[in-house]
Design an enzyme around this catalytic site. Structure first.
Site, PDB file in Angstrom:
ATOM      1  N   TYR A 275       4.131   1.146  16.889  1.00  0.00           N
ATOM      2  CA  TYR A 275       4.575   1.816  16.758  1.00  0.00           C
ATOM      3  C   TYR A 275       5.877   0.653  17.313  1.00  0.00           C
ATOM      4  O   TYR A 275       5.902   0.609  19.296  1.00  0.00           O
ATOM      5  CB  TYR A 275       5.157   2.742  18.421  1.00  0.00           C
TER       6      TYR A 275
ATOM      7  N   ASP B  41      -2.502  14.969  16.994  1.00  0.00           N
ATOM      8  CA  ASP B  41      -0.951  15.684  17.230  1.00  0.00           C
ATOM      9  C   ASP B  41      -1.899  16.679  17.199  1.00  0.00           C
ATOM     10  O   ASP B  41      -1.791  17.477  15.844  1.00  0.00           O
ATOM     11  CB  ASP B  41       0.008  15.343  16.779  1.00  0.00           C
TER      12      ASP B  41
ATOM     13  N   GLU C 192       1.244   5.520   0.931  1.00  0.00           N
ATOM     14  CA  GLU C 192       0.344   6.357   1.423  1.00  0.00           C
ATOM     15  C   GLU C 192       0.744   8.068   0.074  1.00  0.00           C
ATOM     16  O   GLU C 192       2.014   7.714   0.986  1.00  0.00           O
ATOM     17  CB  GLU C 192       1.439   6.517   2.803  1.00  0.00           C
TER      18      GLU C 192
ATOM     19  N   SER D  38       0.774  -1.031   0.076  1.00  0.00           N
ATOM     20  CA  SER D  38      -0.279  -0.080  -0.306  1.00  0.00           C
ATOM     21  C   SER D  38       0.317   1.120   0.488  1.00  0.00           C
ATOM     22  O   SER D  38       1.899   0.838   0.198  1.00  0.00           O
ATOM     23  CB  SER D  38      -1.045  -0.114   1.013  1.00  0.00           C
TER      24      SER D  38
ATOM     25  N   PHE E 288      11.618  15.085  10.230  1.00  0.00           N
ATOM     26  CA  PHE E 288      10.615  13.611  10.692  1.00  0.00           C
ATOM     27  C   PHE E 288      10.855  13.268  12.416  1.00  0.00           C
ATOM     28  O   PHE E 288       9.886  12.586  13.263  1.00  0.00           O
ATOM     29  CB  PHE E 288      10.063  12.851   9.497  1.00  0.00           C
TER      30      PHE E 288
ATOM     31  N   HIS F 265       3.499  -0.973   3.694  1.00  0.00           N
ATOM     32  CA  HIS F 265       3.455  -0.048   3.636  1.00  0.00           C
ATOM     33  C   HIS F 265       4.310   1.057   3.631  1.00  0.00           C
ATOM     34  O   HIS F 265       5.019   1.108   4.223  1.00  0.00           O
ATOM     35  CB  HIS F 265       2.331   0.838   4.931  1.00  0.00           C
TER      36      HIS F 265
HETATM   37  P1  FAD Z   1      -2.839   6.656  20.213  1.00  0.00           P
HETATM   38  O1  FAD Z   1      -2.724   5.378  20.181  1.00  0.00           O
HETATM   39  O2  FAD Z   1      -4.332   6.897  20.801  1.00  0.00           O
HETATM   40  O3  FAD Z   1      -1.473   7.056  21.178  1.00  0.00           O
HETATM   41  C1  FAD Z   1      -1.457   8.134  21.993  1.00  0.00           C
HETATM   42  C2  FAD Z   1      -0.763   8.086  22.985  1.00  0.00           C
HETATM   43  O4  FAD Z   1      -1.465   7.939  24.091  1.00  0.00           O
HETATM   44  C3  FAD Z   1       0.285   6.917  23.392  1.00  0.00           C
HETATM   45  O5  FAD Z   1       2.025   7.006  23.511  1.00  0.00           O
HETATM   46  C4  FAD Z   1      -0.027   5.981  24.186  1.00  0.00           C
HETATM   47  O6  FAD Z   1       0.672   5.277  24.352  1.00  0.00           O
HETATM   48  C5  FAD Z   1      -1.270   6.710  24.659  1.00  0.00           C
HETATM   49  N1  FAD Z   1      -2.085   5.840  24.886  1.00  0.00           N
HETATM   50  C6  FAD Z   1      -2.923   5.580  24.366  1.00  0.00           C
HETATM   51  N2  FAD Z   1      -4.651   5.142  25.274  1.00  0.00           N
HETATM   52  C7  FAD Z   1      -3.682   5.387  26.439  1.00  0.00           C
HETATM   53  C8  FAD Z   1      -4.838   4.941  27.606  1.00  0.00           C
HETATM   54  N3  FAD Z   1      -5.982   4.819  27.364  1.00  0.00           N
HETATM   55  N4  FAD Z   1      -3.557   5.351  28.923  1.00  0.00           N
HETATM   56  C9  FAD Z   1      -2.779   6.180  29.232  1.00  0.00           C
HETATM   57  N5  FAD Z   1      -1.988   6.400  27.735  1.00  0.00           N
HETATM   58  C10 FAD Z   1      -2.409   6.062  26.257  1.00  0.00           C
HETATM   59  N6  FAD Z   1      -1.194  11.912  12.451  1.00  0.00           N
HETATM   60  C11 FAD Z   1      -1.831  12.727  11.692  1.00  0.00           C
HETATM   61  O7  FAD Z   1      -1.851  13.703  12.483  1.00  0.00           O
HETATM   62  N7  FAD Z   1      -1.906  12.850  10.677  1.00  0.00           N
HETATM   63  C12 FAD Z   1      -2.366  11.342   9.659  1.00  0.00           C
HETATM   64  O8  FAD Z   1      -2.676  11.427   8.624  1.00  0.00           O
HETATM   65  C13 FAD Z   1      -1.058  10.364  10.590  1.00  0.00           C
HETATM   66  N8  FAD Z   1      -0.998   9.159  10.183  1.00  0.00           N
HETATM   67  C14 FAD Z   1      -0.383   7.934  11.011  1.00  0.00           C
HETATM   68  C15 FAD Z   1       0.011   7.146  10.016  1.00  0.00           C
HETATM   69  C16 FAD Z   1       0.810   5.855  10.292  1.00  0.00           C
HETATM   70  C17 FAD Z   1       0.569   4.407  10.161  1.00  0.00           C
HETATM   71  C18 FAD Z   1       1.282   6.766  12.026  1.00  0.00           C
HETATM   72  C19 FAD Z   1       2.654   5.482  12.808  1.00  0.00           C
HETATM   73  C20 FAD Z   1       1.420   7.732  12.362  1.00  0.00           C
HETATM   74  C21 FAD Z   1       0.448   8.800  12.018  1.00  0.00           C
HETATM   75  N9  FAD Z   1       0.488   9.522  12.556  1.00  0.00           N
HETATM   76  C22 FAD Z   1      -0.783  10.949  11.429  1.00  0.00           C
HETATM   77  C23 FAD Z   1       0.932   9.894  13.456  1.00  0.00           C
HETATM   78  C24 FAD Z   1       0.105  10.155  14.492  1.00  0.00           C
HETATM   79  O9  FAD Z   1      -1.189  10.736  14.755  1.00  0.00           O
HETATM   80  C25 FAD Z   1       0.453  10.315  16.278  1.00  0.00           C
HETATM   81  O10 FAD Z   1       1.234   9.738  16.263  1.00  0.00           O
HETATM   82  C26 FAD Z   1      -0.414  10.686  17.224  1.00  0.00           C
HETATM   83  O11 FAD Z   1       1.147  11.374  18.452  1.00  0.00           O
HETATM   84  C27 FAD Z   1      -0.542   9.301  17.657  1.00  0.00           C
HETATM   85  O12 FAD Z   1      -1.291   9.379  16.999  1.00  0.00           O
HETATM   86  P2  FAD Z   1      -2.411   7.343  17.526  1.00  0.00           P
HETATM   87  O13 FAD Z   1      -3.569   7.631  16.706  1.00  0.00           O
HETATM   88  O14 FAD Z   1      -1.045   6.259  17.638  1.00  0.00           O
HETATM   89  O15 FAD Z   1      -2.388   7.428  18.900  1.00  0.00           O
END
Ligand code: FAD
Length: 277
Positions: free
Chosen positions: A135, A99, A8, A6, A206, A256
């Site tokens: 991660y 973020d 991106e 895939s 990055f 990916h």
């Molecule tokens: P989460 O899974 O919610 O985790 C965020 C943090 O919170 C982690 O440190 C986790 O350990 C912690 N956490 C989660 N749940 C809990 C809980 N219940 N209690 C306490 N701590 C908790 N960013 C963008 O802005 N746009 C994009 O399109 C984008 N695409 C991405 C695609 C991929 C494949 C990846 C790997 C990253 C992408 N990102 C994108 C980056 C991502 O948004 C950031 O890494 C962001 O900081 C975390 O998002 P997440 O969905 O992993 O968060």
């Protein structure tokens, strides 16, 4: 090599960028990707660009996955956006927390990606295939590696179908992460996200921001090339092709590519891997 791949993309900011991305996509479609995904800016800041690019991909007859971040969002806005995506024919989401840029208040009704996944399932049942982020080198804000693993498990148990990793250059981190996921009894697929190396400064920027480690030997060599972009690209192709080769030999479920809206490096890596679509 023959496994699902895939690609991106990010939404282009200018008409010229949009034209360039159309050319990039056509070049990459030759490899018959399983889907192409489009990133989503913090707080929905790129929403129209993201949805517009997703629509173009669908119109080109390719499965489009829309990234969707929930930080700062409310249930009302997310519900509306999900309805828009469904009406467009989108069936594949990458559900993220995202973020917010510094200066934005936290606000919003979603704290973590797991909240978003649960909400999408509550609201839309099985209408979407949901990917989440993984991660292998631990999310930079995680309290600990174990807490991050548990957070990943929570997202999967909330209803994610599969996952894509942050990019990495150390395959052992990926293998260890997958082992840990399996020990938790989760059989979710963990697709490695691969970042082709085409620019030294961009990669350093990055990686510092997202917590992806550049091994010392790679960092030092890249620094040693200075402005010699030909050497950076040549070295990057060697390193990333070897990483993909190692991952494919170990039986990863797919790859990916973070294309950065460029076709050349991904195409050359696939050629070196003798990828058969
Ligand atoms: P989460 O899974 O919610 O985790 C965020 C943090 O919170 C982690 O440190 C986790 O350990 C912690 N956490 C989660 N749940 C809990 C809980 N219940 N209690 C306490 N701590 C908790 N960013 C963008 O802005 N746009 C994009 O399109 C984008 N695409 C991405 C695609 C991929 C494949 C990846 C790997 C990253 C992408 N990102 C994108 C980056 C991502 O948004 C950031 O890494 C962001 O900081 C975390 O998002 P997440 O969905 O992993 O968060």
């Amino acid at each position: 090599m023959n496994l699902p791949i895939s690609f991106e993309f990010f939404p282009p900011k200018t008409p010229e960028g949009a034209d360039k991305l159309r050319v990039t996509r056509q070049a990459l479609y030759a490899h018959k990707p399983e889907f192409c995904s489009v990133t989503f800016g913090a707080g929905g800041s790129t929403q129209s660009g993201t949805f517009g690019t997703v629509k173009e991909i669908l119109d080109e007859g390719v499965i489009a996955a829309c990234h969707f971040s929930c930080i700062g969002a409310t249930k009302v806005t997310v519900r509306q956006q999900l309805a828009t995506l469904r009406a467009m024919g989108v069936k594949h989401l990458v559900a993220l927390r995202g973020d917010l840029p510094s200066g934005y208040g936290v606000g919003g009704e979603f704290h973590y990606a797991s909240d978003l996944v649960a909400f999408i399932r509550e609201e839309t049942g099985d209408a979407f295939h949901i990917e989440v982020a993984a991660y292998p080198e631990v999310h930079p804000q995680a309290k600990s590696a174990d807490a991050d693993l548990q957070a990943f498990a929570t997202k999967v148990r909330a209803g994610a179908n599969s996952s894509i990793t942050q990019y990495f250059f150390n395959a052992d981190a990926y293998f260890r992460f997958v082992d840990d996921v399996r020990k938790l009894g989760l059989d979710v697929s963990v697709v490695p996200g691969i970042m082709p190396i085409t620019s030294s400064t961009q990669l350093m920027r990055f990686s510092d921001a997202c917590g992806a480690e550049i091994p010392r030997w790679i960092r030092l060599r890249l620094q040693g090339f200075g402005d010699d972009t030909a050497s950076i690209k040549s070295f990057g192709l060697d390193v990333v092709t070897a990483l993909c080769d190692q991952l494919c030999t170990a039986g990863v479920p797919g790859i990916h590519f973070y294309t950065m809206n460029q076709a050349a490096a991904t195409t050359e890596i696939l050629r070196r891997l003798q990828y058969k679509a």
